[in-house]
Each structure stands twice: as C-alpha cells, then as structure tokens.
Design a protein around this motif. Sequence first.
Motif, PDB file in Angstrom:
ATOM      1  N   HIS A  10      37.441  38.646  43.878  1.00  0.00           N
ATOM      2  CA  HIS A  10      38.354  39.738  43.555  1.00  0.00           C
ATOM      3  C   HIS A  10      39.792  39.372  43.908  1.00  0.00           C
ATOM      4  O   HIS A  10      40.726  39.678  43.173  1.00  0.00           O
ATOM      5  CB  HIS A  10      37.942  41.014  44.292  1.00  0.00           C
ATOM      6  CG  HIS A  10      36.759  41.691  43.663  1.00  0.00           C
ATOM      7  ND1 HIS A  10      35.860  42.450  44.373  1.00  0.00           N
ATOM      8  CD2 HIS A  10      36.320  41.707  42.382  1.00  0.00           C
ATOM      9  CE1 HIS A  10      34.925  42.909  43.562  1.00  0.00           C
ATOM     10  NE2 HIS A  10      35.185  42.460  42.350  1.00  0.00           N
ATOM     11  N   SER A  11      39.950  38.689  45.074  1.00  0.00           N
ATOM     12  CA  SER A  11      41.305  38.330  45.489  1.00  0.00           C
ATOM     13  C   SER A  11      41.915  37.332  44.508  1.00  0.00           C
ATOM     14  O   SER A  11      43.119  37.196  44.419  1.00  0.00           O
ATOM     15  CB  SER A  11      41.290  37.747  46.904  1.00  0.00           C
ATOM     16  OG  SER A  11      40.798  36.416  46.864  1.00  0.00           O
ATOM     17  N   LYS A  12      41.040  36.616  43.790  1.00  0.00           N
ATOM     18  CA  LYS A  12      41.543  35.687  42.767  1.00  0.00           C
ATOM     19  C   LYS A  12      41.591  36.371  41.413  1.00  0.00           C
ATOM     20  O   LYS A  12      41.716  35.713  40.387  1.00  0.00           O
ATOM     21  CB  LYS A  12      40.625  34.470  42.720  1.00  0.00           C
ATOM     22  CG  LYS A  12      40.638  33.687  44.013  1.00  0.00           C
ATOM     23  CD  LYS A  12      40.538  32.214  43.712  1.00  0.00           C
ATOM     24  CE  LYS A  12      40.925  31.412  44.930  1.00  0.00           C
ATOM     25  NZ  LYS A  12      41.110  30.009  44.592  1.00  0.00           N
ATOM     26  N   ARG A  13      41.416  37.697  41.428  1.00  0.00           N
ATOM     27  CA  ARG A  13      41.492  38.533  40.234  1.00  0.00           C
ATOM     28  C   ARG A  13      40.450  38.141  39.199  1.00  0.00           C
ATOM     29  O   ARG A  13      40.666  38.237  38.001  1.00  0.00           O
ATOM     30  CB  ARG A  13      42.903  38.482  39.638  1.00  0.00           C
ATOM     31  CG  ARG A  13      43.940  39.100  40.569  1.00  0.00           C
ATOM     32  CD  ARG A  13      45.299  39.166  39.957  1.00  0.00           C
ATOM     33  NE  ARG A  13      45.907  37.856  39.834  1.00  0.00           N
ATOM     34  CZ  ARG A  13      46.573  37.253  40.822  1.00  0.00           C
ATOM     35  NH1 ARG A  13      46.717  37.849  41.983  1.00  0.00           N
ATOM     36  NH2 ARG A  13      47.109  36.080  40.640  1.00  0.00           N
ATOM     37  N   MET A  14      39.293  37.674  39.716  1.00  0.00           N
ATOM     38  CA  MET A  14      38.169  37.435  38.817  1.00  0.00           C
ATOM     39  C   MET A  14      37.377  38.722  38.698  1.00  0.00           C
ATOM     40  O   MET A  14      37.330  39.534  39.622  1.00  0.00           O
ATOM     41  CB  MET A  14      37.243  36.353  39.374  1.00  0.00           C
ATOM     42  CG  MET A  14      37.773  34.943  39.276  1.00  0.00           C
ATOM     43  SD  MET A  14      37.990  34.392  37.582  1.00  0.00           S
ATOM     44  CE  MET A  14      36.291  34.146  37.080  1.00  0.00           C
ATOM     45  N   TYR A  15      36.733  38.879  37.540  1.00  0.00           N
ATOM     46  CA  TYR A  15      35.862  40.029  37.379  1.00  0.00           C
ATOM     47  C   TYR A  15      34.468  39.666  37.878  1.00  0.00           C
ATOM     48  O   TYR A  15      33.944  38.601  37.545  1.00  0.00           O
ATOM     49  CB  TYR A  15      35.795  40.450  35.913  1.00  0.00           C
ATOM     50  CG  TYR A  15      34.910  41.647  35.738  1.00  0.00           C
ATOM     51  CD1 TYR A  15      35.361  42.906  36.128  1.00  0.00           C
ATOM     52  CD2 TYR A  15      33.622  41.513  35.255  1.00  0.00           C
ATOM     53  CE1 TYR A  15      34.548  44.012  36.011  1.00  0.00           C
ATOM     54  CE2 TYR A  15      32.799  42.618  35.139  1.00  0.00           C
ATOM     55  CZ  TYR A  15      33.259  43.863  35.516  1.00  0.00           C
ATOM     56  OH  TYR A  15      32.449  44.954  35.425  1.00  0.00           O
ATOM     57  N   VAL A  16      33.875  40.523  38.721  1.00  0.00           N
ATOM     58  CA  VAL A  16      32.505  40.311  39.181  1.00  0.00           C
ATOM     59  C   VAL A  16      31.645  41.431  38.607  1.00  0.00           C
ATOM     60  O   VAL A  16      31.984  42.612  38.734  1.00  0.00           O
ATOM     61  CB  VAL A  16      32.413  40.304  40.717  1.00  0.00           C
ATOM     62  CG1 VAL A  16      30.961  40.124  41.158  1.00  0.00           C
ATOM     63  CG2 VAL A  16      33.275  39.191  41.284  1.00  0.00           C
ATOM     64  N   TYR A  17      30.558  41.053  37.969  1.00  0.00           N
ATOM     65  CA  TYR A  17      29.694  42.030  37.313  1.00  0.00           C
ATOM     66  C   TYR A  17      29.092  43.014  38.304  1.00  0.00           C
ATOM     67  O   TYR A  17      28.938  42.716  39.484  1.00  0.00           O
ATOM     68  CB  TYR A  17      28.594  41.319  36.524  1.00  0.00           C
ATOM     69  CG  TYR A  17      29.049  40.981  35.131  1.00  0.00           C
ATOM     70  CD1 TYR A  17      28.718  41.801  34.063  1.00  0.00           C
ATOM     71  CD2 TYR A  17      29.841  39.871  34.895  1.00  0.00           C
ATOM     72  CE1 TYR A  17      29.155  41.508  32.789  1.00  0.00           C
ATOM     73  CE2 TYR A  17      30.278  39.569  33.631  1.00  0.00           C
ATOM     74  CZ  TYR A  17      29.938  40.394  32.576  1.00  0.00           C
ATOM     75  OH  TYR A  17      30.372  40.125  31.324  1.00  0.00           O
ATOM     76  N   TYR A  18      28.732  44.144  37.745  1.00  0.00           N
ATOM     77  CA  TYR A  18      28.198  45.232  38.547  1.00  0.00           C
ATOM     78  C   TYR A  18      26.771  44.940  38.996  1.00  0.00           C
ATOM     79  O   TYR A  18      25.968  44.403  38.230  1.00  0.00           O
ATOM     80  CB  TYR A  18      28.214  46.511  37.695  1.00  0.00           C
ATOM     81  CG  TYR A  18      27.385  47.636  38.237  1.00  0.00           C
ATOM     82  CD1 TYR A  18      27.866  48.453  39.253  1.00  0.00           C
ATOM     83  CD2 TYR A  18      26.108  47.885  37.732  1.00  0.00           C
ATOM     84  CE1 TYR A  18      27.103  49.480  39.746  1.00  0.00           C
ATOM     85  CE2 TYR A  18      25.338  48.925  38.222  1.00  0.00           C
ATOM     86  CZ  TYR A  18      25.838  49.708  39.233  1.00  0.00           C
ATOM     87  OH  TYR A  18      25.077  50.724  39.724  1.00  0.00           O
TER      88      TYR A  18
END
Lengths: 530, 325
Positions: A394-402
């Motif tokens: 998240h800190s690298k602004r990647m999207y992580v799936y739910y």
Amino acid sequence: MSGRDGFGRLVHAEWTKLRTVRGWVIGLVLAAFLTVGFGMLGPMGSQIACDHVNDAPTHSCHMSGPPKDATGQEVDDQSTFVHRTLTGDGSVTARLTAFGGLYSPDGGGSGDPSNPTAGMTSGLQPWSKAGILVKDGTATGSPYAAVLATGTHGVRMQYDYTHDTAGPNVAVTSGAPRWLRLTRAGDTLTGYESADGATWTEIGTADLANLPQSVQVGVFTTSPDFAVVKSSFGGSSTNTGPSLATGTFDQIAVTGQTAGDWTVPAIGSAAAADGGPGALQGPEAVAGAVPSGTGGFTVTGTGDIAPSAPGEGAGKTPESSLAGTFGGLIAVIVVAALTMTSEYRRGLIRTSLAASPRRGRLLAAKAVVLGGVSFAVGLVAAGIAVPAVTAVEHSKRMYVYYASTQTEIRMVVGTAALLAVSAVFALAVATIVRRGAAAVAAVIVAIILPYILAVASVLPAGAAEWLARVTPAAAFAVQQTVTAWPQVSASYTPTNGYFPLSPWAGLGVLCLYAAAAYAVAHRLLRRRDA
Amino acid sequence: MTTGTANPPPAIAVQALRKRFGATAALDGMSFDVAAGKVTGFVGPNGAGKTTTMRVILGLDAPDEGRALIGGVPYGKLRRPLGHIGALLDAAALQPGRSARNHLLWLAHSQGLGAKRVDEVVAASGLASAIKRKAGGYSLGMRQRLGIAAAMLGDPPVVMLDEPFNGLDPEGIFWIRGYLKALAAEGRAVLVSSHLMSELEGCADHLVVVGRGKMIADTGVAELIARSSGGRVVLRTGARAEATTALAEAGGTVAVTGPDTLTVDGLSSEEAVRILNADGVPFAELSAHRASLEEAYMDLTRDSVEFRAATTQTSTQASASGEVA
C-alpha cells in the motif's frame, strides 16, 4: 506442560531437548524471518510507472484497482444497459430473438475509426451475456439480479456478481428465441425462462436485502475478452483480444409502478465518456442500443458483469504476502529432521528409548513438540507477513486484492498448519532414513520442489495442476485467496495462484503423506534394534 | 526358575538369550543373574556379547530367543525405567551443542523428575563446575562421569555400566571403582562390563565371564582367586640351585621365575620353610602366592580360548563348504 505422568512428561522432555540446542532454536526463529523476509521481496520490487506525469503530480500516481461490490469483492461491471425505473414490486419480461458477437483473435482492434470492427471474427464468447437486469441504479458495483443467455453456458440466473445458477443449457437463435423474466416481491427476486412465453420454468431466487424501493430494470448485453492460453514447457502465453455481443430483444414488458421512459445508451457513448486515445476503435466504439421492433431494442455491449479475477499487472493478491513460506518451510524441515537424525548420529536414540521403552510414545511426543512449535512459528510468521507485506504494498501505492477477515485468518492458520504438518512429515521421514541430509533432501523434494515447479511457470498448465493436486505441494492451496469463478473464463493455473484443490483439501493431501510416513516411521521405530 | 515370596527376583535375570546378526551368533544362550549389594564384573573379550546383552536388558535390541528381566519385569513394562535401572552404554552419546546440565534435565523430565534431582546427581558426579558447558567440549573422563550421573537420576536399585573405564586416566579409574563399591554398599546391584580384567581388580565382588555369546563362568572373586592361587609359594633366594634341589626332593614342582625368584607348586608355605631350614638353605623371602585377578581369569579362560579357536576353525570350514554347496 500438563502432568508429570505418562505422555506429558515425554512431551516435556522433548520440549527440553528442542529448546536446549541453540542451532535448532535459531533455525526456528530463522524460519519466521525467512517467511516474512522473502515475502517482503515482493513489495520491494513493486514499482508503479506513471507515463502521464505531465498532468498529475507523482504522489497521485497509484494503482486504483478494479471496482468493488458492497462486500469488497473486486468486480467487473460493464455492460450496455437499457433501463427504466421500477418502484416496489413488479416484473420484467423480455424475448431474446437473436444473440451474436464479434471478437478479435489477434488481440488488436481496428485502426480505422470509420470501421471500428474491421478484421474482427464472428462468434460469441462462452460467457457473452444478454438478458434482463434488475439493478440498484447504474453505479458500478451496485447490487443486481439478472436472467440471461450466454454464449455457450445456456440460460442462467446470476446476482450480486458472485452468484450463478444454471438454467436449461440451450442456445438462443432467431429460430429458437428465448423468453426471460425476473419478478420482484420485496427483497426476493425470482428468475424464470420460457421457450414460448406461456410455460415458465423457475431458475432460481435471490434475496437482495440491500435493494432499495426504486431500482433500474431493463435489458443488457455484455461480452468479456476473448482469451486463449497456450501452455507448454517453459511457461504459457495468453492471447487476448476484445469482443462484443449483440442481443436483440423484440418485446420487453415491465409490470408494476414504472417511472420515466427508457434510458438508451447511444452507440459509442461509452467510448466517448472514456475519451482516451483509441476509444473510437474496437467494440467500445460500437457499443450501445437502438430500438428494435415494437418497444424492443437491439443492444450491443462489451465487458462483463462478474467477479474480477486477479490478473497480471492488476495488483497483488493477498497470498503474495506469504510467498516466503517456502523459505520458512525449509528451515522448519531441517530442524525437524535433525532433531531425529542427530539422535541416531550420536547414539542418543538409545538413551531416549531407554528412557521411554514405549517407542511409539517417543515418536508421538516428538511430533507433538515439533508440530506445536512449528505451528506457533507459522502463526507468528504469517501473522506478521500478511499485514506487513500488505502495508508495504500500500505504501508503494500498489493495489492489493480483497480478502475477507475470515479468509485472512484461514491463510495465517493454514500456513501455520502447513509448517506443522510438514515438520511432522520431516520427522517421520527422518525416522525412516536416519540420515539428516537424506531426510531433508527427500522432504524438500516432496514438498517444495513440486510447489516451485507448479507455480514458477515452467511446466504446462496440466502438469502444474497435476503436481498441485497429488504431491504434498497441494497444501499451498491453504494460502489461496483468489477464487476460480466458474462463470468467468480465466487462466486458473497454479502459476496464477489457482490451486486445483480447495484450501483444506490441499492441506489434507499433505496430511495424508505425513500420516503415511508417520505410520511407516512408527512401525520401523518399534521393530528395529536401536 | 521358581520364585517364592521369600526369594525376591534377582536384580537382573538374563535367561537363555540368543541373537544372530546375519551369520554371526552374537548371543548363544547367554544366561546369568545379577544380585543386589555386589559389584558384578561382566568380563570377556571384545565381541563376546557383553554390549549386546546389555542392549537386550534395556530393551534396545530384541533377542531372537530368551528374555531379560529387571527385578522380575521386562524392561518394556517399566513405566519409569530410570527409577528401576540406570545404565551407561555409550558415554559419547550426547548432543554436542547441548549443555551437560540440559542433557540431564531432559532425561529427568522424561521420568517426571525436576531440576532439583539434576542438581543432586551433578553434585555427586564432581562435574558441578563444568555442568553448564556444552557436552561437545567434554573429555572422555567427563563424559563417563556425566553418563554415570545420568544413570543415577532415577536413584535406581540396579546400575549397569558398559566399559566405564575406557579411556580414563588413573584418577578416573580410581574414582569409578570407589563410586561403584559405594553403590553396592548401599545395597544396589551393580553390573559393570570390561574386557580388561585388571580394571576390575579390587572393585568387583563377583564375576560373570563370557565368551562367544555365552556365559563361561559365574563365580565369586574371592573363590576364584583362592582357586587360582592354589598352594603356590614364591621364594626369593640367592641359593637358587640348593633350594631347587631341596624342594624338588620334598615333592614340589619348582619353576624359575626370576634371577633370584622361584615359584613352587605342591608345597604349602609352612612345608617349604621347614624343608629349607632343615637343609640350611638361605632365603630372603618366602610368601604364599596370591594370584592376581587377571591370572585367575587367564586360568579360567585358557580352556575356552582353545575352545574358541576350534569353533572359529569349524565355522570357517562350515562357511567354506557352504560356498561350495
């Protein structure tokens, strides 16, 4: 440690043995570090390249991820929807008289704005959809229920993206039109289909508790991308290309309290809204609806209304945070095997067996201690890795799936169980072969080698699936959060994170191997001279 | 064997054990009892079956035939075995990275004992100052002491040690002898194996002598030495020739065993003194010979050594003819 008698004191002794050899304690701590550390390598490499830095400051460059439904599940929600408002109870009935499509097998769209579908091949995709839809507004990801015809999967009722009920497996042609109906009574929606508009068959019902009084009802068409996966030794390649579907609804009837006229998306309106370069090429340029017959419409659409399967470049899956499990697993296997083989090497096994002449109990006490400690190590390691790796992504602004909390707990507890059962497996193999190097090599070849072969994109999909089904590596299914949706065509291979067995069934395969090895070890330990 | 209530079962009963390892008969009808309150030496050449017998006693090796009982009970039936018999089979059997104290601690935990008992046996072993060190750094003598401490954890009535003198310096040998005698004096049965008779000198009360997998002799040490010493006299004299003549005339068998030493068989020391005085033969010293334990052992096994050689030859022929067939 409970009790000073019987089995409890053997467990106590084995725990004392384990904790008093510094190398083993270091190995177990290392197992946790390796699990978290290798997992961190994923986000370390995460980088989002922004090629539109002119119009956006760098900090706003991030991956937004696909839209979500009310539960947080990522979804696709793109279709051409001709709709009007229905308030309260009522029904929608429509006759689908023609259903066809175009797709682009070479992956590209037409370069010619005057003829956007030039070069496309005629044909529907398996999950191209045309049907009637009752939806909470037109916002992306909102609740819905639909009765629809598909390219090759017959007539179905679907609702809220993840739910899919099969109806009759018939194809819709102009010679054999199909009647579709959805009725609303309170929160309950019931889907019907009919060959003649007179005799109706119920397909299924849906309880949509969140549906408001006023909903949008109408007809829709959509069609997911064409995709062909070629897989061979050395990996697989996927050919994808856009597709579109056109459904002709010659009669549409809505009962109940309706308001306003039909909202009809114009041809090319979605592409215009997108506005990007190339928007006037391919299916989006021709998507839209035109009237057909008396009160009917011909609707052309592209996209899907379905759960979104994580694909390459679309963000990170939650289980990618546990990619380091194999490292921790190796450390646990080494420690578990050495606790037994070092006793054989030093002759200490005779001291152990003299202290516990009931040999089966000695093996059981070792299994309890190693399994318990490995479980705790796995719990700590996975419990740190999942939130920590996700936070770094998240800190690298990647999207992580739910993943639901329940699924995350299953991942963490499952990883702990994977380590624990592997430790018992390694103990059993070590008892059988009595040589440290041989035992460690055998267990790594049994668990980790097939796992790496299955997920590393080196084998054809069939071979990879076979490995992930019949070898102890099947247990890695316990970490899987992504769902192989039957109603979505995708490359559901171990390489893409899809294991052939369910999480607990996969773990069960490892348990069977461990149990078989344990039974042999038990028998040999009891029969052999020490 | 009949066991009445008045006769408690022997501390260790080894009954007709047979065991083959491939073509070799390691145990060939081994039988003996070990009694409480004595140090019993378990002696025989290397390969005589001592270690295999001890492993069978501890339930580590399964005999093909026969059985071994501890206080009348097979080892496998003992619920806290270290409270019935303490054993030291291999002093080197230690995890090198684990401290000596932790080695004793896990063993104590396996019997439901605590750290307090560990401290007690450590104090008795004389290892207290080194007990926190890793066992891998222990000398052989320290390992033997640690092994004996481990054997004593359960305060057992029976103690069994396999070659505890191996590799020990004289001080260590002295310490073990004293320790074993003290254990026997407390009423415990002590079985201690050795392939060197001299190690048991002044320590063993009883001997079980074995060769080629069976018991050859089961005897008290005092009787054995008395039998071996059997009326022999040692004489030191400058007048060797005169003494030889006088004693031989009186019916003694005289052998020269040194520059001024004679050994006389067939006469008691009193008779020898009378004959020498009567003939006026001067002598510096005359004593009744007391055989060493080793001599007694050699006397005892001389016949069976020949028996062994014959057996070896026979079995070689047998295997040779077997190959032909």
